[in-house]
Each structure stands twice: as C-alpha cells, then as structure tokens.
Write a protein that holds these residues in place. Structure first.
Motif, short mmCIF file in Angstrom:
data_model
loop_
_atom_site.label_atom_id
_atom_site.label_comp_id
_atom_site.label_asym_id
_atom_site.label_seq_id
_atom_site.Cartn_x
_atom_site.Cartn_y
_atom_site.Cartn_z
N ILE A 89 20.74 2.88 -15.72
CA ILE A 89 22.21 2.85 -15.64
C ILE A 89 22.82 3.77 -16.68
O ILE A 89 23.71 4.56 -16.39
N VAL A 90 22.32 3.70 -17.91
CA VAL A 90 22.93 4.39 -19.03
C VAL A 90 22.50 5.85 -19.14
O VAL A 90 23.32 6.72 -19.43
N ALA A 91 21.23 6.14 -18.91
CA ALA A 91 20.71 7.48 -19.22
C ALA A 91 19.69 7.94 -18.19
O ALA A 91 18.50 8.06 -18.50
N PRO A 92 20.12 8.20 -16.95
CA PRO A 92 19.14 8.67 -15.96
C PRO A 92 18.66 10.08 -16.33
O PRO A 92 19.46 10.92 -16.73
N GLY A 93 17.38 10.30 -16.23
CA GLY A 93 16.80 11.60 -16.53
C GLY A 93 15.30 11.55 -16.32
O GLY A 93 14.75 10.51 -15.96
N LEU A 94 14.64 12.65 -16.57
CA LEU A 94 13.20 12.73 -16.34
C LEU A 94 12.43 11.78 -17.27
O LEU A 94 11.72 10.90 -16.81
N VAL A 95 12.59 11.94 -18.56
CA VAL A 95 11.83 11.13 -19.52
C VAL A 95 12.30 9.68 -19.49
O VAL A 95 11.48 8.76 -19.47
N THR A 96 13.60 9.48 -19.46
CA THR A 96 14.12 8.11 -19.42
C THR A 96 13.75 7.44 -18.10
O THR A 96 13.46 6.24 -18.07
N GLY A 97 13.76 8.21 -17.02
CA GLY A 97 13.35 7.66 -15.73
C GLY A 97 11.89 7.24 -15.74
O GLY A 97 11.54 6.19 -15.19
N MET A 98 11.04 8.04 -16.38
CA MET A 98 9.63 7.67 -16.47
C MET A 98 9.45 6.39 -17.28
O MET A 98 8.70 5.49 -16.89
N ALA A 99 10.15 6.30 -18.41
CA ALA A 99 10.07 5.09 -19.24
C ALA A 99 10.58 3.88 -18.46
O ALA A 99 9.97 2.80 -18.50
N ALA A 100 11.69 4.06 -17.75
CA ALA A 100 12.26 2.97 -16.97
C ALA A 100 11.30 2.50 -15.88
O ALA A 100 11.09 1.30 -15.69
N MET A 101 10.70 3.44 -15.18
CA MET A 101 9.78 3.07 -14.10
C MET A 101 8.53 2.39 -14.64
O MET A 101 8.00 1.46 -14.04
N PHE A 102 8.06 2.82 -15.79
CA PHE A 102 6.93 2.18 -16.43
C PHE A 102 7.26 0.71 -16.74
O PHE A 102 6.49 -0.20 -16.42
N LEU A 103 8.44 0.49 -17.34
CA LEU A 103 8.86 -0.88 -17.63
C LEU A 103 9.05 -1.69 -16.36
O LEU A 103 8.68 -2.87 -16.30
N LEU A 104 9.61 -1.08 -15.33
CA LEU A 104 9.80 -1.78 -14.05
C LEU A 104 8.45 -2.14 -13.42
O LEU A 104 8.33 -3.18 -12.78
N GLY A 105 7.46 -1.28 -13.61
CA GLY A 105 6.12 -1.58 -13.10
C GLY A 105 5.53 -2.82 -13.76
O GLY A 105 5.03 -3.72 -13.09
#
Length: 185
Positions: A89-105
């Motif tokens: 929500i706050v910071a969509p991007g390549l690195v942040t998206g990867m971190a977010a998806m890792f946490l979501l996994g």
C-alpha cells in the motif's frame, strides 16, 4: 458432515481465508505494473517471492512449531500478511514488492497449513471426503475473492483491497488460533 461443529468451524474459516488471500494476490502484479511502473513480466517475477516465502516456511516449520506452537503459527501468519500488504500500500516497487511477497508467502503458509492440518482431523473416519469439502470451500473462497477484489480494484484501486485483507485476515487467523488452542491433540 455438516452436523459436526468442527466441520462447520473449519469450513467457515477456509472460505474467508480464500477470499482474503487469493482475492488479494490476484491483483498484486497488476498493481505493481500500474503504480510502480514494473513490466508485467517483472511484476510476475516479483510474485514468485510468494513461493520463496513458502519454501522458507517449509524449511523452518519445525523450529517455528517448537517456538510458537500450533496456535502461534496463524498469529505469525497474520503479522506477515499485514506487513506485506502494508508495504504494498505504502511503497510499491521492485524491492519492496519482493519483500512484501516474501512476507505474504510466509503469512499464507503459516495460516493455511495450520487450518489444513485441522481439516485432516475434523472427520478422521472420512478424511478424503473432509479434505475434498475443505478444498472445494477454499476454491470457492478464492473465486469469490477474485471477483470481489477485481470489482473493487476497478472502481477504487488496490489500496482498499489490500487494506480490507490486512484488516480481516487477522480476524480469521485469530479464530484459527482459538480453534487450535481448544482442539485436543
């Protein structure tokens, strides 16, 4: 089957789990494309981090169980889910998206496998039938979730979808935690 309270509880939790998780996941790549400017190919590759989070969960589940217990796993999952969606929500991007998806996994697998383990025990004499019903309800939840999330995304964007999931998935996880704490093993 539906006369047994354990069946009703498990099925009543797996449907919203499917809605809140998969409805949300279906839109993340598109949101990364639209808001962060990632190509759809790169956004799709970012989604692979969901699987990496799942692999890390699989490699550490024994230690997590020893440390948190069965009732602690859905709580960890909810925390990871909220953190991942908050990042998106706050910071969509390549690195942040990867971190977010890792946490979501990690979040998905800690919540879902706890609930799935309970599904294997809800009718021990008819496990195959019980798990078929569980899977059918999970897939129905996914279909409802994608329809709801797509409609909401088209009208209001990704943030309301992500925020709704971040608010209500912890409620589902808390109910799973309560169920696991009272279930005999």
């Amino acid at each position: 089957l539906l006369r047994r309270p354990a069946v009703i509880v498990v099925l009543a939790l797996v449907i919203p789990e499917g809605i809140l998780m998969y409805g949300t996941y279906a839109l993340i790549a598109t949101d990364l494309h639209l808001r962060a400017g990632l190509s759809l190919t790169v956004a799709g590759l970012v989604m692979a981090m969901l699987g990496v989070g799942g692999l890390v969960y699989a490699a550490t589940v024994r230690r997590l169980l020893d440390r948190l217990g069965r009732a602690g796993l859905p709580v960890l999952g909810a925390v990871c889910h909220v953190a991942g969606l908050s990042i998106l929500i706050v910071a969509p991007g390549l690195v942040t998206g990867m971190a977010a998806m890792f946490l979501l996994g990690i979040g998905f697998y800690t919540v879902h496998t706890t609930l799935q383990a309970e599904a294997t025990q809800m009718i021990p004499e008819a496990r195959g039938l019980a798990l078929s019903l569980f899977a059918g309800c999970f897939f129905a939840g996914q279909a409802i979730g994608v329809a709801w999330a797509g409609w909401t995304f088209d009208r209001f964007g990704a943030a309301p979808v992500f925020a709704t999931s971040a608010v209500f998935l912890p409620v589902v996880a808390w109910q799973i935690r309560r169920m696991v704490r009272v279930a005999p093993r």
